[in-house]
Design an enzyme around this catalytic site. Structure first.
Site, PDB file in Angstrom:
ATOM      1  N   GLU A 144       0.871  -1.179   0.000  1.00  0.00           N
ATOM      2  CA  GLU A 144       0.000   0.000   0.000  1.00  0.00           C
ATOM      3  C   GLU A 144       0.910   1.232   0.000  1.00  0.00           C
ATOM      4  O   GLU A 144       1.782   1.379   0.853  1.00  0.00           O
ATOM      5  CB  GLU A 144      -0.906  -0.023   1.240  1.00  0.00           C
ATOM      6  CG  GLU A 144      -1.868   1.141   1.263  1.00  0.00           C
ATOM      7  CD  GLU A 144      -3.186   0.823   1.978  1.00  0.00           C
ATOM      8  OE1 GLU A 144      -3.432  -0.343   2.318  1.00  0.00           O
ATOM      9  OE2 GLU A 144      -3.963   1.774   2.176  1.00  0.00           O
ATOM     10  N   ARG A 145       0.709   2.084  -0.980  1.00  0.00           N
ATOM     11  CA  ARG A 145       1.519   3.303  -1.130  1.00  0.00           C
ATOM     12  C   ARG A 145       3.007   2.977  -1.322  1.00  0.00           C
ATOM     13  O   ARG A 145       3.873   3.716  -0.865  1.00  0.00           O
ATOM     14  CB  ARG A 145       1.334   4.254   0.043  1.00  0.00           C
ATOM     15  CG  ARG A 145      -0.111   4.499   0.448  1.00  0.00           C
ATOM     16  CD  ARG A 145      -0.945   5.004  -0.684  1.00  0.00           C
ATOM     17  NE  ARG A 145      -2.359   5.134  -0.304  1.00  0.00           N
ATOM     18  CZ  ARG A 145      -3.311   5.471  -1.165  1.00  0.00           C
ATOM     19  NH1 ARG A 145      -3.039   5.686  -2.430  1.00  0.00           N
ATOM     20  NH2 ARG A 145      -4.545   5.573  -0.765  1.00  0.00           N
ATOM     21  N   GLU A 268     -10.830   4.253   8.796  1.00  0.00           N
ATOM     22  CA  GLU A 268     -10.930   3.878   7.382  1.00  0.00           C
ATOM     23  C   GLU A 268     -11.431   2.447   7.195  1.00  0.00           C
ATOM     24  O   GLU A 268     -10.856   1.667   6.441  1.00  0.00           O
ATOM     25  CB  GLU A 268      -9.586   4.084   6.681  1.00  0.00           C
ATOM     26  CG  GLU A 268      -9.136   5.537   6.681  1.00  0.00           C
ATOM     27  CD  GLU A 268      -7.860   5.802   5.896  1.00  0.00           C
ATOM     28  OE1 GLU A 268      -7.024   4.893   5.789  1.00  0.00           O
ATOM     29  OE2 GLU A 268      -7.708   6.936   5.399  1.00  0.00           O
ATOM     30  N   ARG A 312     -12.014  17.220   9.725  1.00  0.00           N
ATOM     31  CA  ARG A 312     -11.195  16.017   9.890  1.00  0.00           C
ATOM     32  C   ARG A 312      -9.944  16.304  10.719  1.00  0.00           C
ATOM     33  O   ARG A 312      -9.490  15.460  11.499  1.00  0.00           O
ATOM     34  CB  ARG A 312     -10.812  15.484   8.503  1.00  0.00           C
ATOM     35  CG  ARG A 312      -9.811  14.352   8.568  1.00  0.00           C
ATOM     36  CD  ARG A 312      -9.618  13.705   7.215  1.00  0.00           C
ATOM     37  NE  ARG A 312      -8.407  12.900   7.213  1.00  0.00           N
ATOM     38  CZ  ARG A 312      -7.892  12.336   6.142  1.00  0.00           C
ATOM     39  NH1 ARG A 312      -8.478  12.473   4.968  1.00  0.00           N
ATOM     40  NH2 ARG A 312      -6.781  11.619   6.216  1.00  0.00           N
ATOM     41  N   LYS A 336       0.470  10.737  13.519  1.00  0.00           N
ATOM     42  CA  LYS A 336       1.102  11.251  12.296  1.00  0.00           C
ATOM     43  C   LYS A 336       1.606  12.667  12.533  1.00  0.00           C
ATOM     44  O   LYS A 336       1.022  13.404  13.332  1.00  0.00           O
ATOM     45  CB  LYS A 336       0.108  11.247  11.132  1.00  0.00           C
ATOM     46  CG  LYS A 336      -0.216   9.845  10.631  1.00  0.00           C
ATOM     47  CD  LYS A 336      -1.028   9.886   9.335  1.00  0.00           C
ATOM     48  CE  LYS A 336      -1.332   8.467   8.879  1.00  0.00           C
ATOM     49  NZ  LYS A 336      -2.067   8.412   7.599  1.00  0.00           N
ATOM     50  N   ASP A 341      -2.916  14.251   6.926  1.00  0.00           N
ATOM     51  CA  ASP A 341      -2.359  13.028   6.356  1.00  0.00           C
ATOM     52  C   ASP A 341      -1.126  13.245   5.488  1.00  0.00           C
ATOM     53  O   ASP A 341      -1.231  13.236   4.268  1.00  0.00           O
ATOM     54  CB  ASP A 341      -3.449  12.335   5.520  1.00  0.00           C
ATOM     55  CG  ASP A 341      -3.096  10.908   5.193  1.00  0.00           C
ATOM     56  OD1 ASP A 341      -2.108  10.406   5.738  1.00  0.00           O
ATOM     57  OD2 ASP A 341      -3.824  10.289   4.395  1.00  0.00           O
ATOM     58  N   GLU A 369       3.841   9.110  -0.723  1.00  0.00           N
ATOM     59  CA  GLU A 369       2.445   9.009  -1.172  1.00  0.00           C
ATOM     60  C   GLU A 369       1.932  10.330  -1.722  1.00  0.00           C
ATOM     61  O   GLU A 369       1.249  10.365  -2.740  1.00  0.00           O
ATOM     62  CB  GLU A 369       1.555   8.554  -0.002  1.00  0.00           C
ATOM     63  CG  GLU A 369       0.076   8.566  -0.344  1.00  0.00           C
ATOM     64  CD  GLU A 369      -0.820   8.123   0.811  1.00  0.00           C
ATOM     65  OE1 GLU A 369      -0.296   7.771   1.884  1.00  0.00           O
ATOM     66  OE2 GLU A 369      -2.054   8.134   0.620  1.00  0.00           O
ATOM     67  N   TRP A 520     -12.766  12.922   1.682  1.00  0.00           N
ATOM     68  CA  TRP A 520     -11.747  12.434   0.759  1.00  0.00           C
ATOM     69  C   TRP A 520     -11.737  13.272  -0.528  1.00  0.00           C
ATOM     70  O   TRP A 520     -11.052  12.933  -1.482  1.00  0.00           O
ATOM     71  CB  TRP A 520     -11.988  10.950   0.416  1.00  0.00           C
ATOM     72  CG  TRP A 520     -11.632  10.022   1.552  1.00  0.00           C
ATOM     73  CD1 TRP A 520     -10.914  10.344   2.675  1.00  0.00           C
ATOM     74  CD2 TRP A 520     -11.955   8.628   1.687  1.00  0.00           C
ATOM     75  NE1 TRP A 520     -10.777   9.245   3.492  1.00  0.00           N
ATOM     76  CE2 TRP A 520     -11.414   8.165   2.918  1.00  0.00           C
ATOM     77  CE3 TRP A 520     -12.650   7.710   0.886  1.00  0.00           C
ATOM     78  CZ2 TRP A 520     -11.544   6.843   3.360  1.00  0.00           C
ATOM     79  CZ3 TRP A 520     -12.773   6.394   1.333  1.00  0.00           C
ATOM     80  CH2 TRP A 520     -12.225   5.975   2.550  1.00  0.00           C
TER      81      TRP A 520
HETATM   82  O1  GCW Z   1      -2.708   8.234   3.982  1.00  0.00           O
HETATM   83  C1  GCW Z   1      -3.653   7.259   4.133  1.00  0.00           C
HETATM   84  C2  GCW Z   1      -3.371   6.339   3.013  1.00  0.00           C
HETATM   85  C3  GCW Z   1      -3.836   4.938   3.270  1.00  0.00           C
HETATM   86  C4  GCW Z   1      -3.254   4.509   4.613  1.00  0.00           C
HETATM   87  C5  GCW Z   1      -3.762   5.449   5.693  1.00  0.00           C
HETATM   88  C6  GCW Z   1      -3.184   5.130   7.063  1.00  0.00           C
HETATM   89  C7  GCW Z   1      -2.505   2.357   5.308  1.00  0.00           C
HETATM   90  O2  GCW Z   1      -3.934   6.852   1.843  1.00  0.00           O
HETATM   91  O3  GCW Z   1      -3.386   4.138   2.230  1.00  0.00           O
HETATM   92  O4  GCW Z   1      -3.555   3.178   4.912  1.00  0.00           O
HETATM   93  O5  GCW Z   1      -3.374   6.743   5.396  1.00  0.00           O
HETATM   94  O6  GCW Z   1      -2.211   5.743   7.439  1.00  0.00           O
HETATM   95  O7  GCW Z   1      -3.709   4.252   7.741  1.00  0.00           O
END
Ligand code: GCW
Length: 684
Positions: A144-145, A268, A312, A336, A341, A369, A520
């Site tokens: 993923e990514r 998610e 968000r 994070k 994000d 990403e 999104w």
């Molecule tokens: O940034 C988003 C991504 C998802 C990712 C999610 C996360 C692993 O688009 O692909 O999933 O964050 O951090 O959980």
């Protein structure tokens, strides 16, 4: 004559014994040294340290000492001292074997970067206790990514066949101080906890162990139900609690030094304790209790948000602050760097410092990403440092994110830092030669967040390419300029999340899909209208600014004092809003996008000048990627300016390069992530 020619050819072959394909990363030292190295203890970790020095150290004998003195004990398990002189002899001292390993790599780094001069007297101790890579790798080996091929973990061949890359990976990490690896995606497949997969995980852990790397796993909260066959996964259900206890016991029987679990819950679409009316603390503590007897930890992610009417950017704080103080001491909340994000620029997450009785760790994204995948050269140390050095003002001035999380200000049982890995099975590991620098920089900053982005760039360049100053200086400048260039051509002045839907590559500020999740959609984030652009998070808007300590809350909330690089993050500013430069917001936006394009071209120019200093193979590959980056920069500029112009109705200043695309054509561009990876996306 013939003989001379043969000798010449032979030595040319020796020099080129390794192809410069990037596969050796920053570990390109000549390994034919025969140094004298002694150690007062034996262990697999110490054996690695000894061997690295024996084969690469070109100085006087080195002595490795495990010392039980008080002084040595203050170094913790990973710290070390290096004393002596390369001409007469060097002593590495540590309290534990890992310290010797890191000391050995430090000494070699000094040698390889030409930093050995006279006496050495070094004491080092890492900032964070756990320095971890998070792999978003799936069991089918997709990532993923991920933008550098398939997963390094060859699940289908494990546990019997071990790829040589496992050891090389562990070695590369150890050389920069990384000591943990979460092998699988946070969107976790429950199968990872099956007996079959745990045997595979054990095989990897066995390879990593001599390099001081602990293995961790992402776990799916619903595992007791989906894998274990229980009716639910309620964290207060006794059967569920027992299931996890048994599972943890099974893991530690195989992997006695297993690090613990990483959990993405109720985010998610992932299941979590809230499915059963329980809190994040209930869920995290249940797992923590199972891990506690074995000294394992739970890294519980704060990346939670749902499609409500609430901003968000505020949701993680709202979710976790009420739970402050309720988590076990082997739980750490993984946050994070920014509140949304991994955008090219975000303010730091207001959760840092806000949880006063709960351990907090930071999560960065090394994989690009939102930063042009492995097509764009974007050196991330400046981004990482921007967050780490941000003052949260929690409890007063000087409470930087680094000091809040590394234990300097708040003594913690567990301190940790994580980076989402950018590795894959591609020859050069990361897809772009310069993406290796982001892996390297993450490790170095996890060890010492006070290093400068410049110092890290120089070290990396010297080891990865050449120590020739004529190369290193300009190449470091190029790296240091790259992040701001990217911000300028993608999302200047605090704009964010205006990427093409799903792939997260390329611009799509017009993105809006009826019926889809509003949070999104790009339009949710920029809110452009005829009056202006930007997300009002001030008191008159979502009031996200109230989540920051003073004086930051007031500063961010005041449109006239808010740092301009975050203006549109916190404010919906009028197109005519007067900027510090004297320009209107609209003109300033145009100039920023334009300068981003010019900066992208400058990266190309700077690179071309370096051709004669390095091998053709890597030179050409980087050159080709820079072409893509420069083209993409124009695409970004045209798409964003032409689209925002439909609201501002103002002219693009005449001195700026004219758009080369038509908005109608750009609207039609549609591609998937695979198309980008195959360089098969087309912009008319
Ligand atoms: O940034 C988003 C991504 C998802 C990712 C999610 C996360 C692993 O688009 O692909 O999933 O964050 O951090 O959980």
């Amino acid at each position: 004559m013939k003989k001379q020619l043969l000798t010449l050819l032979f030595s040319a072959c020796l020099i080129n014994a390794y192809a410069e394909d990037g596969s050796r990363l920053w570990l390109r030292a000549d390994t034919t040294a025969q140094a004298t190295v002694t150690a007062n203890r034996q262990s697999p970790v110490i054996a690695v340290a000894v061997k690295e020095l024996q084969t690469q150290w070109r100085g006087a004998p080195v002595q490795l000492l495990i010392a039980g003195t008080k002084a040595a004990q203050t170094l913790g398990s990973d710290g070390y001292t290096i004393a002596g002189n390369p001409q007469t002899g060097v002593t590495l001292t540590a309290a534990a074997e890992q310290g010797l390993l890191y000391g050995a790599y430090h000494l070699l780094r000094l040698q390889e970067t030409g930093a050995l001069a006279g006496n050495i007297n070094i004491t080092e101790k890492p900032g964070y206790e756990r320095r971890i890579l998070n792999h978003w790798d799936n069991l089918d080996r997709s990532i993923e990514r991920g933008y550098a091929g398939r997963s390094l973990w060859e699940w289908e061949k494990l546990p019997d066949t071990l790829s040589p890359r496992y050891r090389e990976y562990a070695r590369a990490n150890a050389s920069i101080g990384i000591n943990g690896s979460v092998l699988n995606n946070v969107n976790a497949n429950p199968q990872i906890l099956s007996g079959e997969y745990l045997a595979k995980v054990k095989a990897i852990a066995d390879v990593f162990r001599p390099y001081g790397i602990k293995v961790y796993l992402s776990v799916n909260f619903a595992s007791p139900k989906t894998l274990g066959g229980l009716p639910d996964a309620d964290p207060l259900n006794r059967e569920v609690i027992q299931w996890w206890k048994n599972k943890v016991k099974e893991i530690y029987a195989l992997i006695p030094d297993f690090g613990g679990f990483l959990v993405k819950a109720n985010s998610e679409g992932q299941s979590g304790p809230q499915d059963y009316g329980r809190t994040h603390a209930d869920g995290a503590n249940m797992l923590a209790d199972a891990l506690k007897p074995y000294k394992g930890i739970v890294m519980w992610r704060a990346f939670v948000y749902s499609p409500t009417s609430e901003d968000r950017a505020k949701q993680a704080y709202q979710e976790f602050v009420p739970l402050d103080g309720q988590f076990r001491d082997n739980v750490i909340i993984q946050i994070k760097n920014g509140p949304v994000d991994f955008q090219p620029r975000e303010p730091f997450s207001p959760l840092f410092g806000a949880l006063q009785h709960t351990q907090e760790m930071i999560e960065f994204q090394i994989t690009q990403e939102y930063l042009g995948f492995s097509n764009h050269l974007v050196y991330l140390a400046p981004l990482f440092k921007e967050t780490l050095d941000s003052d949260t003002y929690a409890g007063g001035q000087g409470a930087t994110v680094a000091k809040i999380t590394n234990g300097a200000l708040r003594p913690a049982k567990v301190t940790a830092i994580a980076g989402v890995a950018n590795t894959g099975d591609s020859v050069n590991w990361c897809g772009h030669h310069f993406a290796q620098a982001n892996w390297y920089a993450f490790g170095r900053l996890a060890w010492n967040s006070e290093l400068s982005a410049e110092q890290i760039a120089e070290e990396w360049l010297k080891m990865t390419f050449t120590a020739d100053e004529n190369f290193v200086r300009p190449a470091a400048d190029l790296m240091l300029a790259s992040r701001e260039a990217c911000v300028n051509y993608m999302m200047p002045l605090g704009l964010h999340h205006i990427f093409s839907f799903n792939a997260h590559y390329g611009p799509q500020p017009w993105g809006y899909f009826p019926g889809g999740r509003m949070d999104w959609m790009p339009v949710y984030y920029h809110k452009a209208d005829s009056a202006g652009v930007g997300f009002d998070r001030s008191k008159t808007g979502s009031n996200a600014v109230s989540q920051y300590f003073q004086p930051l809350g007031d500063l961010y909330g005041d449109i006239d004092r808010c740092p301009e690089n975050l203006l549109l993050w916190f404010h919906h500013a009028a197109w005519t809003h007067k900027m510090k430069s004297g320009n209107s917001l609209w003109d300033e936006l145009c100039y920023r996008y334009d300068s981003g394009v010019r900066q992208a071209r400058d990266l190309q120019k700077a690179w071309d000048r370096l051709e004669r200093h390095i091998d053709a193979e890597r030179f050409d590959q980087v050159q080709a990627k820079l072409q893509i980056q420069a083209k993409d920069a124009v695409w970004w500029k045209d798409a964003c300016l032409l689209y925002f112009q439909t609201f501002s109705k103002m002219p693009i200043p005449y001195e700026i390069e004219r758009p080369v695309h038509r908005l109608d054509d750009l609207y039609k561009v549609w591609f998937r992530q695979e198309d980008v990876l195959n360089n098969n996306y087309c912009i008319k």
